[in-house]
Design a protein around this motif. Structure first.
Motif, mmCIF file in Angstrom:
data_model
loop_
_atom_site.group_PDB
_atom_site.id
_atom_site.type_symbol
_atom_site.label_atom_id
_atom_site.label_comp_id
_atom_site.label_asym_id
_atom_site.label_seq_id
_atom_site.Cartn_x
_atom_site.Cartn_y
_atom_site.Cartn_z
ATOM 1 N N TRP A 96 -2.412 6.246 -7.808
ATOM 2 C CA TRP A 96 -2.220 7.669 -8.080
ATOM 3 C C TRP A 96 -3.238 8.499 -7.299
ATOM 4 C CZ3 TRP A 96 2.198 9.153 -9.602
ATOM 5 C CH2 TRP A 96 2.960 8.346 -10.441
ATOM 6 N N TYR A 97 -4.453 8.000 -7.201
ATOM 7 C CA TYR A 97 -5.468 8.711 -6.409
ATOM 8 C C TYR A 97 -5.003 8.846 -4.969
ATOM 9 C CZ TYR A 97 -9.970 9.797 -4.217
ATOM 10 O OH TYR A 97 -10.976 10.396 -3.496
ATOM 11 N N TRP A 128 -4.785 3.450 -11.254
ATOM 12 C CA TRP A 128 -5.400 4.726 -10.902
ATOM 13 C C TRP A 128 -5.584 4.858 -9.394
ATOM 14 C CZ3 TRP A 128 -9.952 5.175 -8.198
ATOM 15 C CH2 TRP A 128 -10.729 4.021 -8.079
ATOM 16 N N THR A 129 -5.787 3.716 -8.699
ATOM 17 C CA THR A 129 -6.003 3.780 -7.257
ATOM 18 C C THR A 129 -4.755 4.274 -6.540
ATOM 19 O OG1 THR A 129 -5.371 1.439 -7.025
ATOM 20 C CG2 THR A 129 -7.719 1.936 -7.300
ATOM 21 N N TRP A 175 -5.647 -2.306 -3.496
ATOM 22 C CA TRP A 175 -6.055 -1.213 -4.384
ATOM 23 C C TRP A 175 -5.315 -1.279 -5.706
ATOM 24 C CZ3 TRP A 175 -5.599 3.084 -0.103
ATOM 25 C CH2 TRP A 175 -6.725 3.008 0.738
ATOM 26 N N PHE A 214 -14.289 6.308 -1.515
ATOM 27 C CA PHE A 214 -13.272 5.458 -2.141
ATOM 28 C C PHE A 214 -12.994 4.235 -1.274
ATOM 29 C CE2 PHE A 214 -8.694 4.439 -2.257
ATOM 30 C CZ PHE A 214 -8.544 4.062 -3.595
ATOM 31 N N TYR A 241 -3.777 12.292 -3.091
ATOM 32 C CA TYR A 241 -4.629 12.610 -1.943
ATOM 33 C C TYR A 241 -3.811 12.742 -0.665
ATOM 34 C CZ TYR A 241 -8.283 12.200 1.561
ATOM 35 O OH TYR A 241 -9.095 12.442 2.628
#
Length: 433
Positions: free
Chosen positions: A109-110, A106-107, A100, A385, A114
C-alpha cells in the motif's frame, strides 16, 4: 514457499516477459561481458536528469571542487542500492515487490500510493525539463507545446517498443550526453590539484544542503530499485548472472560518476572562478548556455543544449519504461492475477498513460514552484524505505546464504538509510516552511 499473495515465486510469471536479448544465453566469461552490458547503462541514463545537472552545477559554482567527494560517495551509495535490488531478483527468482509483500501488506500500500502520486508529479517535471532545451533550440514552438510533444513521444515509443529496442536508444542517448558533457569539462581546463583537494571530505560553511543533495539525489532515486526489472527484461535470471550484473551495475555508476564530476568541473571552472550565479532550477541550464556562448561561441552552446536534451529525454524514457514495469508488477501482485506484470500488459499501459496525460494539467499552472518542492519532499520519502527493506530482505532466509549481504553491503545500506532519513526530514521541513 507461499507468500502472502498465495502464489509461489516458482509458479507465478515474471514481472517482465519470459524472453529478452540474453534469455537463452549462458552467462558470459569476463572477456565477453562488454557485449552484454545494458541494464546498467539504462539505469545510469534514467538516474541523471536535468535536476541533477543543476544541483551539480550549482554546487560547483558555489563551492568549487570542495564537494567533489560527495558526488563520488553518492555514486557508491547508488551502487549498493541498485545492486541489492538486482541481487534479490537474481537470487530468489522473484522481484523486489514480492519481497516487500513478504514483509507485510503495508509495504504494497505504501508503494502503491507513493507511485501514483509520484508519477503524476514527475510526469510534468520530466516533460518540462525535456522541453527547456528543445525550446531553446527550436523557439518556433512554446515550452508548453514542446513538453506535450516530449510526453507523447515517450508514450508512443515505450508503447510500441520492447526492452531490446529501448536499450539501444538509451545507449545512443548516453553516448551523446557523455561525450558532450565530458568534452565540455575538458574544454574548460580543470585544475587537477584543486580536484585532488576536493577529495579531502571538506564541508564548507553553508554547504550541508548541497552535500546531502549530491550524495542522496544525483544518480537516481526510485529508479535505482527498477534496475532489477531491467536485468530481468534483459534475460538475466539466476545466480550464474551475478558477476555480469555486478560489472554492469558498477560500470553504470562509474559512468554516472564521471558525468557528475564533469558537470562539477564546469560549475567550478566556468562559474565559480568568474562569480557567476545560475538560477536554482532547470532554467539555470539555459543560463549556462548563455555563458558558454559568450566564452566559446554559438556552436559549443548549441552542443550543450543537445547534451541537455539527451540527458532529459533519457530520464523521461527510462521512467516511462521502467516505472511502468514496476507498477505493473505491483498491480499483478496486489490482484493475485494469473497474467500481467510485464511489458505490454494492461497495468503497464495504464501507468504509461498515467505518466503522460494527467500530468499535462500541471503544465498549464502559472506558478508550479510549490509542486517542485512537493516533488522533492515526496521523492525523499522512498529512499529510506528502499535502504531499510533491502537490509531486511537481503539478510533474510528468503535469500540463499551465499547471496546475502556482506559486512560492506550492510554498512553501506545502513549508512544510506540514515542519510536518506535526514534528507527526508530536511525536504519535508522545507515544504512545511
Amino acid at each position: 514457499m507461499n507468500t502472502e499473495t498465495g502464489v509461489t515465486a516458482q509458479t507465478r510469471p515474471s514481472a517482465t516477459s519470459s524472453e529478452g536479448p540474453d534469455a537463452h544465453s549462458a552467462p558470459p566469461t569476463r572477456g565477453q561481458m562488454w557485449r552484454h552490458l545494458g541494464p546498467g547503462i539504462v539505469v545510469a541514463a534514467t538516474g541523471v536528469g536535468a535536476g541533477d545537472l543543476v544541483a551539480t552545477l550549482i554546487a560547483g559554482s558555489r563551492f568549487g571542487y570542495a564537494l567533489l567527494w560527495a558526488a563520488v560517495v553518492g555514486c557508491i551509495v547508488k551502487i549498493a542500492l541498485s545492486e541489492g535490488s538486482a541481487r534479490y531478483h537474481l537470487a530468489t527468482g522473484s522481484t523486489i515487490l514480492a519481497g516487500w509483500r513478504s514483509l507485510g501488506k503495508w509495504t504494497s500500500w505504501y508503494f502503491g500510493v507513493y507511485v501514483i502520486i509520484w508519477g503524476f508529479i514527475y510526469g510534468a517535471t520530466a516533460m518540462s525539463a525535456t522541453a527547456l532545451p528543445l525550446t531553446a533550440l527550436f523557439p518556433e514552438l512554446p515550452l508548453r507545446a514542446w513538453a506535450i510533444i516530449a510526453g507523447i513521444f515517450g508514450f508512443v515509443f515505450v508503447w510500441f517498443n520492447r526492452y531490446e529496442t529501448f536499450e539501444i536508444v538509451m545507449k545512443i542517448l548516453v553516448g551523446l550526453m557523455f561525450i558532450i558533457m565530458v568534452g565540455l569539462a575538458f574544454l574548460v581546463a580543470p585544475s587537477l590539484p584543486d580536484m585532488a583537494r576536493g577529495m579531502t571530505f571538506e564541508l564548507p560553511e553553508g554547504s550541508l544542503f548541497y552535500t546531502l543533495g549530491l550524495i542522496g539525489g544525483v544518480g537516481g532515486t526510485i529508479t535505482t530499485a527498477a534496475y532489477g526489472y531491467w536485468t530481468q527484461a534483459k534475460g538475466w535470471r539466476g545466480m550464474p548472472w551475478f558477476p555480469m550484473m555486478r560489472v554492469d551495475n558498477a560500470l553504470a555508476y562509474i559512468v554516472t560518476g564521471i558525468f557528475v564530476i564533469a558537470m562539477l568541473i564546469v560549475g567550478a571552472e566556468l562559474l565559480y572562478s568568474a562569480g557567476i550565479a545560475l538560477e536554482d532550477s532547470d532554467k539555470g541550464l539555459l543560463g549556462l548556455s548563455g555563458v558558454l556562448e559568450e566564452r566559446f561561441g554559438a556552436t559549443i552552446a548549441t552542443l550543450f543544449l543537445v547534451g541537455f536534451a539527451a540527458t532529459s529525454l533519457s530520464s523521461l524514457l527510462g521512467v516511462w519504461q521502467g516505472m511502468s514495469l514496476f507498477f505493473s508488477d505491483w498491480w499483478y501482485q496486489l490482484r493475485g492475477a494469473s497474467e500481467g506484470g510485464h511489458e505490454g500488459s494492461g497495468a503497464y499501459k495504464f501507468y504509461l498513460a498515467w505518466l503522460t496525460f494527467p500530468p499535462m494539467i500541471l503544465l498549464f499552472a502559472d506558478r508550479p514552484f510549490l509542486l517542485v518542492i512537493i516533488y522533492g519532499a515526496f521523492g525523499a520519502l522512498f529512499m529510506p524505505f528502499l535502504a531499510v527493506t533491502l537490509l531486511m530482505l537481503n539478510n533474510s532466509e528468503r535469500v540463499p546464504a551465499h547471496a546475502r549481504n556482506g559486512v560492506v553491503a550492510n554498512l553501506t545500506l545502513a549508512g544510506s538509510a540514515i542519510l536518506f532519513v535526514v534528507l527526508a526530514v530536511q525536504q519535508v521541513a522545507r515544504l512545511l516552511s
